[in-house]
Scaffold this active site. Structure first.
Site, mmCIF file in Angstrom:
data_model
loop_
_atom_site.group_PDB
_atom_site.id
_atom_site.type_symbol
_atom_site.label_atom_id
_atom_site.label_comp_id
_atom_site.label_asym_id
_atom_site.label_seq_id
_atom_site.Cartn_x
_atom_site.Cartn_y
_atom_site.Cartn_z
ATOM 1 N N ASP A 181 22.922 51.157 -15.291
ATOM 2 C CA ASP A 181 23.506 50.714 -14.031
ATOM 3 C C ASP A 181 24.330 51.835 -13.392
ATOM 4 O OD1 ASP A 181 22.640 47.912 -14.522
ATOM 5 O OD2 ASP A 181 24.077 48.076 -16.155
ATOM 6 N N HIS A 209 26.627 43.518 -18.176
ATOM 7 C CA HIS A 209 25.313 44.013 -17.776
ATOM 8 C C HIS A 209 24.485 42.808 -17.318
ATOM 9 C CE1 HIS A 209 21.719 46.353 -17.506
ATOM 10 N NE2 HIS A 209 21.098 45.617 -18.417
#
Length: 352
Positions: A181, A209
């Site tokens: 990410d 996440h």
């Protein structure tokens, strides 16, 4: 190498190749789920030095389920066929005790995949038994200071389960992957500013996440022809930073699945290499990265969660970056992700 003997000093001066330092000893690296797409991508990266450095030999331990044994052996054969100079051995097995034996780095990719119609609580329940077993194998068979990164989702809560069932494993040695990410955030900023991604640094992924993660570019900088400047100043578009940038990074995994009809593999493998490399070899001065680590209460995040923070790394240890200013918008996003992790923790603890 210190040379006190005058004869050796002269020899080193005239024939330096004779007195090379002893080569590094191989490091054992475990990859679980190694017959899967991410596993298939990452093992060659590790064997090429992208995780531990271009001069560090490795011995790869690969673990997968018995039903994947034939495919796993195919991966083993390909690694041998690639004639990789840093690769000093390959073990392919479905036995956890054998796979975890003596490993110094464990990349845990294998887990129960989320299937259509499956709620997050069902996914957590399926993964508890997997990480209960792997926590036991880590404690009994891995090297004492083994560094662990959870890739399998839900990664943050899988890391928590691993810690709960592996009480002798230091919490600081268990992390989860939010570097993918983080890298996505850097890529989006680089595209927006039309600069090289290597010229952008210090974006942050806060939280889980999952789709509640908060990609934050408010502390990021980018290097341009005019020098290094804050990304907020260079973009000069608060709406983009708070809306499009955030949602694009949050939903990037789904976008990849829609385009490829399969989940992110190459980028996930690359991010896991980045994560471990920076953890072990250190982050560049003035640069932080995002890692899911055990919260100590920093930034008001409840203790006892695996939460993504900005961290710096030195000598194999990570430290949460302190003192960053958090505005009300960021605080609300960070709290939402922490609340989701609290809910996941509650589900996991009830199963435990």
């Amino acid at each position: 190498m210190m040379l006190s003997n005058p004869l050796l000093q002269r020899l080193a001066r005239w024939c330096p190749w004779v007195l090379r330092d002893e080569p590094k000893q191989p490091v054992k690296v475990l990859v679980t789920g190694a017959a899967g797409q991410i596993g298939y991508a990452i093992v060659a990266m590790i064997a090429r030095g992208l995780m531990l450095g271009p001069d560090q030999p490795v011995i790869l331990h690969m673990l997968d389920l018995p039903r994947a044994a034939e495919a796993l052996d195919g991966v083993r054969m390909e690694l041998i066929d690639a004639a990789l100079p840093l690769l000093r051995g390959v073990l392919a097995t479905s036995d956890e005790a054998e796979a975890f034996q003596g490993v110094s780095v464990a990349v845990l990719i294998g887990g129960w995949p989320r299937k259509e119609g499956m709620e997050r609580k069902d996914l957590i329940a399926k993964n508890v038994s997997i990480y209960k077993s792997q926590a036991s194998a880590l404690q009994q068979h891995a090297a004492p200071n083994c560094k662990v990164v959870l890739v399998a989702n839900p990664a943050n809560t899988n890391a928590l389960v691993l810690k709960e069932f592996g009480p002798s494993i230091p919490a600081k040695n268990i992390t989860c992957l939010t570097r993918l990410d983080h890298n996505r955030a850097l890529g989006q900023v680089a595209e927006k500013l039309n600069v090289h991604v290597g010229d952008v640094k210090n974006a942050i992924i806060w939280g889980n996440h999952s789709s509640t993660q908060f990609p934050d570019a408010s502390h990021a900088t980018a290097r341009t022809d005019l020098g290094e400047k804050p990304v907020k100043q260079l973009v000069a578009d608060e709406k983009w930073l708070k809306e499009e940038f955030v949602s694009t990074v949050q939903q990037r995994g789904a976008a990849v699945i829609k385009a490829r009809k399969q989940s992110s593999s190459l980028s996930a493998a690359s991010a896991a290499c980045d994560h471990v490399r920076d953890w072990i070899l250190g982050t560049p001065k003035g640069t932080w990265v995002s890692m899911g680590v055990y919260s100590d209460g920093s930034y008001g995040v409840p203790e006892g969660l695996f939460y993504s923070f900005p961290v710096t790394c030195e000598k194999g240890e990570w430290s949460i970056v302190q003192g960053l200013q958090i505005d009300d918008f960021a605080r609300s996003k960070m709290e939402a992700s922490a609340n989701e992790l609290e809910e996941e923790k509650s589900i996991a603890m009830n199963i435990l």
